[in-house]
Enzyme design. Sequence first.
Site, PDB file in Angstrom:
ATOM      1  N   ASN A  13     -58.296  30.014  30.437  1.00  0.00           N
ATOM      2  CA  ASN A  13     -59.413  30.392  31.760  1.00  0.00           C
ATOM      3  C   ASN A  13     -59.450  28.824  32.304  1.00  0.00           C
ATOM      4  OD1 ASN A  13     -60.767  30.443  34.283  1.00  0.00           O
ATOM      5  ND2 ASN A  13     -61.917  33.257  33.066  1.00  0.00           N
ATOM      6  N   ARG A  94     -55.195  32.750  33.734  1.00  0.00           N
ATOM      7  CA  ARG A  94     -56.041  33.294  34.536  1.00  0.00           C
ATOM      8  C   ARG A  94     -55.667  32.557  35.887  1.00  0.00           C
ATOM      9  NH1 ARG A  94     -62.451  33.455  34.975  1.00  0.00           N
ATOM     10  NH2 ARG A  94     -62.606  34.666  37.586  1.00  0.00           N
ATOM     11  N   HIS A 182     -62.331  38.579  40.948  1.00  0.00           N
ATOM     12  CA  HIS A 182     -63.232  38.657  40.179  1.00  0.00           C
ATOM     13  C   HIS A 182     -62.188  40.054  39.224  1.00  0.00           C
ATOM     14  CE1 HIS A 182     -67.333  37.211  40.528  1.00  0.00           C
ATOM     15  NE2 HIS A 182     -66.382  36.378  39.539  1.00  0.00           N
ATOM     16  N   ARG A 242     -73.109  29.206  45.235  1.00  0.00           N
ATOM     17  CA  ARG A 242     -72.413  29.244  46.521  1.00  0.00           C
ATOM     18  C   ARG A 242     -73.046  29.916  47.875  1.00  0.00           C
ATOM     19  NH1 ARG A 242     -67.263  32.093  43.745  1.00  0.00           N
ATOM     20  NH2 ARG A 242     -67.796  30.657  41.984  1.00  0.00           N
ATOM     21  N   GLU A 380     -62.999  38.856  30.501  1.00  0.00           N
ATOM     22  CA  GLU A 380     -60.743  38.468  30.932  1.00  0.00           C
ATOM     23  C   GLU A 380     -60.159  38.107  30.534  1.00  0.00           C
ATOM     24  OE1 GLU A 380     -64.116  36.513  32.957  1.00  0.00           O
ATOM     25  OE2 GLU A 380     -63.751  37.130  35.064  1.00  0.00           O
TER      26      GLU A 380
END
Length: 403
Positions: A13, A94, A182, A242, A380
């Site tokens: 990842n 990922r 996501h 962000r 994940e």
Amino acid sequence: MTPPMSDCILVFNAGSSSIKFALYGVEPLESLLFRGEIEKIGLAPELAVHDAAGKKIVARTLPADLDHDGATREISRLGKDLLHGQRLAAAGHRVVHGGTEYAAPVRIDSEVLAALAKLEPLAPLHQPHNLAPIRALAAHAPDLPQVACFDTGFHRSQAPVAQAFAIPRALSEEGVRRYGFHGISYEYIVSRLREIAPHLAERRLVLAHLGNGASLCAVRNGRSVANTMGFTAVEGLVMGTRCGAIDPGVLLYLMDTHGMDARALEDLIYRKSGLLGVSGISSDMRTLRASQEQAAHEAIALFVYRIVREIGSLAASLGGLDGLVFTAGIGENDKATRAEVAAGCGWLGLVLDEARNHAGEGRISAETSRLEAWVVPTDEERMIARHTASLLGLSASGLAAPP
Ligand code: ADP
């Protein structure tokens, strides 16, 4: 007696300055062997590895000039060292963007890699870093099968109207549309709910992935219906650095009156805004919660306000709401955020059970609540390992033909 040789999957990842990794055995299914991270790539890289019980087993500083290629080699070397006779059978990655072409996980070859590289302009801050370990492994271990899993993939089940911007058709056809991100996390949460809350899993849910990056996803029958991220991962909620949803007129104003170009705007909306920008203190929720400064309280209040408003919007997209699920760093750990969001969702019938919210795992809503609220830790890397094993037909006895 020596245990039978089993296949292992190394999951990557990769971000801009860090690569997280995890090694899973496929027998028993998805058994975590270790997980780790190389942080501060490009600055002063540091490697840390933890075993499945969370005990730190490796910690060292790496050469300052280590790049993503070198970091990948370091990780695969380490993976082999820690395998203890088991076989490294595949790598799973990922990858933030699969575009319109790739929704399901895919085995990577040079053609797929070229297609994914073409999507770099759609996710310039993520995609090149995601692809770096893939290229490094293809060069250094060309026989190792590699699989890409996409953050955008889960959202391709959305109706066309949920994926569209109201812009001229030619631009939409060029790929300017809502993709959503996501997705690997959301897919994992749905799979977990099927195990721990089967009565809820197929109903109308909002899943809240609240980490440094943050988004919400409306899910019905386990499929994505709408989400808060859009063409890029800067849209939607307030995040660590962000800004989330912003009137595009603000960007035009800044170009006209502050002379900002695309790079300056990128820096502003991706790195200098969000919790960091509003508080002027930190992007980290723990720091903000510990602060007495008014600006820290205001940053958190805006973060929560936007989540509550977007839950209302997603509830409308579902025609009602049966459950709300919190996950990721803030969602799993910050009980104050959960309580504040729940208070804003009182009109939907949500009543939190304070003791359960304090305990922080499983169902946290009261028996009387019309809407169930849950905390479900995401994973994940495990989802990527699962897809990689399934796509390649991996088993304890080696590579089998795909089913
Ligand atoms: P990323 O998107 O980088 O994977 P994470 O899911 O790790 O991010 O989430 C990071 C966020 O989670 C940070 O804002 C951090 O402060 C917050 N967080 C982690 N642990 C806690 C905690 N115990 N209490 C409050 N916030 C926490």
